[in-house]
Design an enzyme around this catalytic site. Structure first.
Site, PDB file in Angstrom:
ATOM      1  N   SER A 148       0.857  -1.186   0.000  1.00 36.34           N
ATOM      2  CA  SER A 148       0.000   0.000   0.000  1.00 36.34           C
ATOM      3  C   SER A 148       0.891   1.234   0.000  1.00 36.34           C
ATOM      4  O   SER A 148       2.079   1.151   0.330  1.00 36.34           O
ATOM      5  CB  SER A 148      -0.878  -0.014   1.262  1.00 36.34           C
ATOM      6  OG  SER A 148      -1.440   1.250   1.536  1.00 36.34           O
TER       7      SER A 148
ATOM      8  N   TYR B 212      -2.689  -1.701  10.383  1.00 31.43           N
ATOM      9  CA  TYR B 212      -2.753  -1.990   8.948  1.00 31.43           C
ATOM     10  C   TYR B 212      -1.539  -1.417   8.226  1.00 31.43           C
ATOM     11  O   TYR B 212      -0.867  -2.115   7.443  1.00 31.43           O
ATOM     12  CB  TYR B 212      -4.037  -1.429   8.341  1.00 31.43           C
ATOM     13  CG  TYR B 212      -4.102  -1.581   6.834  1.00 31.43           C
ATOM     14  CD1 TYR B 212      -4.371  -2.823   6.261  1.00 31.43           C
ATOM     15  CD2 TYR B 212      -3.877  -0.499   5.994  1.00 31.43           C
ATOM     16  CE1 TYR B 212      -4.404  -2.975   4.879  1.00 31.43           C
ATOM     17  CE2 TYR B 212      -3.908  -0.638   4.618  1.00 31.43           C
ATOM     18  CZ  TYR B 212      -4.180  -1.878   4.066  1.00 31.43           C
ATOM     19  OH  TYR B 212      -4.212  -2.024   2.697  1.00 31.43           O
TER      20      TYR B 212
END
Length: 255
Positions: free
Chosen positions: A139, A152
């Site tokens: 990400s 996360y």
């Protein structure tokens, strides 16, 4: 002979679109996710549209031991995995001290442990053959901390660091490792993670196409989108502040 790609988290989002891209280029596929129903629907579509072989393997990789079970199932069918796509992942938004510990543990199990296990098991086979490709989905959160989504982002930082390191190790054996680091993508991820949709999010189909092209070019890191490329080059402290403000706005909870 056609090559085979194994894609985790293939029932929706980026994984779904990656399955379509690989099928359009005549790869055989192994589709992995928790929902056998969704996988079978996608498998039927791909078989009919692209005339490729598609195997469906329903596994919940957030469960301890699931990666090994999946690997053993692939081996039992005597399928050679030429391309491994570790796409399955989960997120959670909220104050760290308020979110449930079991959700953090599940996130770490899926985003880090399962990805590492899958890479370990299948890369060994690739090394023996002196050939293979691995795509690990990180990400833009891999590049800087993310308040309100701390665990996360930390798991995605692991994905990037891990992928870049083993890319160097495995290069001599003919195995490439690529980290895909998208920003916001139009998928069900935001809803599942507990936040609002992100304005300006990219289409999953566009991300998948860029990921496929970058993988074939043996890129170590793929960051789709001009804005995302600029974002990751900013100082980490500034990016962390931007992430903090964005997550405040996007959180479904009011504090």
């Amino acid at each position: 002979m056609k090559e085979t790609v194994l894609i985790t988290g293939a029932s929706s989002g980026i994984g779904y679109e990656l399955a379509r891209v690989f099928a359009s280029h005549k790869y055989n596929l192994i589709l992995v996710a928790r929902s056998a129903k969704k996988l079978n629907e996608l498998a039927e579509l791909l078989r009919n549209q692209y005339d490729v072989k598609v195997d469906v393997m329903a596994h919940d990789l957030s469960q301890v031991g699931a990666s090994k079970k999946l690997f053993d199932e692939v081996k039992s069918l005597q399928i050679t995995v030429d391309v491994l796509v570790n796409n399955a992942g989960v997120g959670n938004v909220g104050f760290f001290h308020e979110t449930e510990l079991n959700k953090d543990a599940e996130m770490i199990q899926l985003n880090i442990t399962a990805l590492t296990e899958m890479t370990k098991l299948f890369s060994r086979e690739m090394v023996k053959r002196k050939k293979g490709k691995i795509l690990n989905v990180g990400s833009t959160g891999s590049f800087a901390p993310g308040p309100y989504i701390a665990v996360y982002y930390a798991t995605k930082a692991y994905v990037l660091s891990f992928s870049k390191a083993i890319a160097k190790e495995l290069k001599a054996y003919g195995v490439t490792v690529t980290a895909l680091c998208p920003g916001a993508v139009k998928t069900n991820f935001c809803k599942t993670a507990g936040k609002r949709d992100v304005p300006g999010a990219m289409e999953a189909s566009v991300v998948a196409k860029l990921a496929y092209e970058g993988l074939l070019k043996n890129k170590e890191v793929i960051v789709p989108g001009v804005q995302n490329k600029i974002l990751i080059r900013l100082p980490k402290g500034l990016v962390s502040s931007i992430n903090f403000k964005n997550q405040q706005k996007l959180s479904l909870k009011n504090h």
